[in-house]
Design a protein around this motif. Structure first.
Motif, PDB file in Angstrom:
ATOM      1  N   LYS A  38       0.840  -1.203   0.000  1.00  0.00           N
ATOM      2  CA  LYS A  38       0.000   0.000   0.000  1.00  0.00           C
ATOM      3  C   LYS A  38       0.874   1.252   0.000  1.00  0.00           C
ATOM      4  CE  LYS A  38      -1.833   1.807   3.656  1.00  0.00           C
ATOM      5  NZ  LYS A  38      -2.543   2.109   4.874  1.00  0.00           N
ATOM      6  N   CYS A  39       1.890   1.275   0.841  1.00  0.00           N
ATOM      7  CA  CYS A  39       2.767   2.440   0.914  1.00  0.00           C
ATOM      8  C   CYS A  39       3.580   2.611  -0.373  1.00  0.00           C
ATOM      9  CB  CYS A  39       3.688   2.335   2.125  1.00  0.00           C
ATOM     10  SG  CYS A  39       2.819   2.529   3.697  1.00  0.00           S
ATOM     11  N   PHE A  40       4.012   1.513  -0.956  1.00  0.00           N
ATOM     12  CA  PHE A  40       4.727   1.590  -2.227  1.00  0.00           C
ATOM     13  C   PHE A  40       3.814   2.147  -3.326  1.00  0.00           C
ATOM     14  CE2 PHE A  40       6.351  -0.367  -6.195  1.00  0.00           C
ATOM     15  CZ  PHE A  40       7.586   0.250  -6.217  1.00  0.00           C
ATOM     16  N   TYR A  41       2.570   1.724  -3.334  1.00  0.00           N
ATOM     17  CA  TYR A  41       1.604   2.236  -4.307  1.00  0.00           C
ATOM     18  C   TYR A  41       1.421   3.743  -4.136  1.00  0.00           C
ATOM     19  CZ  TYR A  41      -2.862   3.099  -6.600  1.00  0.00           C
ATOM     20  OH  TYR A  41      -3.860   3.628  -7.378  1.00  0.00           O
ATOM     21  N   PHE A  42       1.251   4.193  -2.880  1.00  0.00           N
ATOM     22  CA  PHE A  42       1.094   5.629  -2.634  1.00  0.00           C
ATOM     23  C   PHE A  42       2.359   6.397  -3.000  1.00  0.00           C
ATOM     24  CE2 PHE A  42      -2.310   4.687   0.731  1.00  0.00           C
ATOM     25  CZ  PHE A  42      -3.327   4.854  -0.205  1.00  0.00           C
ATOM     26  N   TRP A  43       3.522   5.779  -2.784  1.00  0.00           N
ATOM     27  CA  TRP A  43       4.776   6.422  -3.157  1.00  0.00           C
ATOM     28  C   TRP A  43       4.859   6.591  -4.674  1.00  0.00           C
ATOM     29  CZ3 TRP A  43       9.126   4.392  -5.773  1.00  0.00           C
ATOM     30  CH2 TRP A  43      10.255   5.228  -5.761  1.00  0.00           C
ATOM     31  N   LEU A  44       4.431   5.555  -5.433  1.00  0.00           N
ATOM     32  CA  LEU A  44       4.419   5.664  -6.899  1.00  0.00           C
ATOM     33  C   LEU A  44       3.466   6.748  -7.380  1.00  0.00           C
ATOM     34  CD1 LEU A  44       4.479   1.912  -8.020  1.00  0.00           C
ATOM     35  CD2 LEU A  44       6.334   3.595  -8.212  1.00  0.00           C
ATOM     36  N   LYS A  45       2.350   6.912  -6.676  1.00  0.00           N
ATOM     37  CA  LYS A  45       1.348   7.925  -7.038  1.00  0.00           C
ATOM     38  C   LYS A  45       1.731   9.314  -6.533  1.00  0.00           C
ATOM     39  CE  LYS A  45      -1.929   5.498  -8.990  1.00  0.00           C
ATOM     40  NZ  LYS A  45      -2.478   5.809 -10.289  1.00  0.00           N
ATOM     41  N   LYS A  46       2.889   9.410  -5.891  1.00  0.00           N
ATOM     42  CA  LYS A  46       3.391  10.679  -5.325  1.00  0.00           C
ATOM     43  C   LYS A  46       2.485  11.216  -4.215  1.00  0.00           C
ATOM     44  CE  LYS A  46       6.684  10.986  -8.436  1.00  0.00           C
ATOM     45  NZ  LYS A  46       7.710  10.042  -8.278  1.00  0.00           N
ATOM     46  N   ASN A  47       1.741  10.334  -3.582  1.00  0.00           N
ATOM     47  CA  ASN A  47       0.887  10.699  -2.446  1.00  0.00           C
ATOM     48  C   ASN A  47       1.622  10.298  -1.171  1.00  0.00           C
ATOM     49  OD1 ASN A  47      -1.121  11.297  -0.675  1.00  0.00           O
ATOM     50  ND2 ASN A  47      -2.565   9.763  -1.420  1.00  0.00           N
ATOM     51  N   THR A  48       2.648  11.084  -0.819  1.00  0.00           N
ATOM     52  CA  THR A  48       3.530  10.713   0.290  1.00  0.00           C
ATOM     53  C   THR A  48       3.203  11.467   1.571  1.00  0.00           C
ATOM     54  OG1 THR A  48       5.154  12.359  -0.406  1.00  0.00           O
ATOM     55  CG2 THR A  48       5.423  10.105  -1.257  1.00  0.00           C
ATOM     56  N   ALA A  56       5.053   2.888   9.436  1.00  0.00           N
ATOM     57  CA  ALA A  56       5.463   2.621  10.819  1.00  0.00           C
ATOM     58  C   ALA A  56       4.348   1.914  11.593  1.00  0.00           C
ATOM     59  CB  ALA A  56       5.847   3.923  11.515  1.00  0.00           C
ATOM     60  N   GLN A  57       3.111   2.332  11.371  1.00  0.00           N
ATOM     61  CA  GLN A  57       1.990   1.688  12.061  1.00  0.00           C
ATOM     62  C   GLN A  57       1.826   0.242  11.601  1.00  0.00           C
ATOM     63  OE1 GLN A  57      -1.109   4.523  11.194  1.00  0.00           O
ATOM     64  NE2 GLN A  57      -0.901   5.503  13.193  1.00  0.00           N
ATOM     65  N   GLY A  58       2.014  -0.016  10.318  1.00  0.00           N
ATOM     66  CA  GLY A  58       1.931  -1.383   9.802  1.00  0.00           C
ATOM     67  C   GLY A  58       3.036  -2.271  10.354  1.00  0.00           C
ATOM     68  N   ILE A  59       4.244  -1.724  10.419  1.00  0.00           N
ATOM     69  CA  ILE A  59       5.365  -2.491  10.979  1.00  0.00           C
ATOM     70  C   ILE A  59       5.110  -2.793  12.450  1.00  0.00           C
ATOM     71  CG2 ILE A  59       7.816  -2.365  11.596  1.00  0.00           C
ATOM     72  CD1 ILE A  59       8.225  -0.753   8.999  1.00  0.00           C
ATOM     73  N   ALA A  60       4.607  -1.809  13.189  1.00  0.00           N
ATOM     74  CA  ALA A  60       4.320  -2.017  14.610  1.00  0.00           C
ATOM     75  C   ALA A  60       3.263  -3.104  14.800  1.00  0.00           C
ATOM     76  CB  ALA A  60       3.867  -0.710  15.252  1.00  0.00           C
ATOM     77  N   LEU A  61       2.216  -3.075  14.005  1.00  0.00           N
ATOM     78  CA  LEU A  61       1.172  -4.090  14.118  1.00  0.00           C
ATOM     79  C   LEU A  61       1.709  -5.482  13.759  1.00  0.00           C
ATOM     80  CD1 LEU A  61      -1.761  -4.790  14.690  1.00  0.00           C
ATOM     81  CD2 LEU A  61      -2.282  -4.234  12.297  1.00  0.00           C
ATOM     82  N   ALA A  62       2.525  -5.550  12.712  1.00  0.00           N
ATOM     83  CA  ALA A  62       3.119  -6.827  12.324  1.00  0.00           C
ATOM     84  C   ALA A  62       4.005  -7.373  13.446  1.00  0.00           C
ATOM     85  CB  ALA A  62       3.925  -6.662  11.037  1.00  0.00           C
ATOM     86  N   LEU A  63       4.780  -6.504  14.082  1.00  0.00           N
ATOM     87  CA  LEU A  63       5.621  -6.937  15.193  1.00  0.00           C
ATOM     88  C   LEU A  63       4.797  -7.428  16.370  1.00  0.00           C
ATOM     89  CD1 LEU A  63       8.541  -4.353  15.289  1.00  0.00           C
ATOM     90  CD2 LEU A  63       8.745  -6.822  15.099  1.00  0.00           C
ATOM     91  N   GLU A  64       3.645  -6.816  16.597  1.00  0.00           N
ATOM     92  CA  GLU A  64       2.775  -7.264  17.685  1.00  0.00           C
ATOM     93  C   GLU A  64       2.292  -8.702  17.424  1.00  0.00           C
ATOM     94  OE1 GLU A  64       2.050  -5.663  20.497  1.00  0.00           O
ATOM     95  OE2 GLU A  64       3.008  -3.766  19.969  1.00  0.00           O
TER      96      GLU A  64
END
Length: 111
Positions: A38-48, A56-64
């Motif tokens: 999702k973040c890569f897609y938004f980065w490609l669309k220049k919606n950063t 960061a929130q996704g990484i935190a949830l995955a770590l949980e």
């Protein structure tokens, strides 16, 4: 007879913990991959605008999820060495989670 029943219960518990641990780790991987895509897609669309915060929130949830799997794994540990390794993994993941949550908090202040 009681020993056979206890051995059977032990095997059932071990199987349930193995399945649950695998599922929790799979959920963690799925959350991380979905967030990254999702973040890569938004980065490609220049919606950063909030891309760092979302990642960061996704990484935190995955770590949980991953940490939940490690905690479950401690139920079936048979040796102290295994418990030490699992403890170290849990501590490292907890530290990573804490740092990511700290980063999220700072990102929200800035944004």
């Amino acid at each position: 007879m009681a020993e056979t029943f206890l051995a059977l219960l032990d095997e059932v518990l071990y199987g349930v913990v193995q399945i649950s641990t695998t599922l929790l780790e799979f959920f963690g991987i799925a959350v991380l991959m979905a967030t990254a895509l999702k973040c890569f897609y938004f980065w490609l669309k220049k919606n950063t605008q909030n891309i760092r915060l979302d990642l960061a929130q996704g990484i935190a949830l995955a770590l949980e999820f991953k940490m939940g799997g490690e905690v479950l794994r401690t139920v079936v540990v048979r040796e102290w060495a295994e418990l030490g390794i699992l403890g170290a993994i849990i501590v490292l993941r907890a530290m990573l989670t804490f740092l990511i949550h700290w980063e999220i908090k700072n990102e929200k202040k800035e944004g």
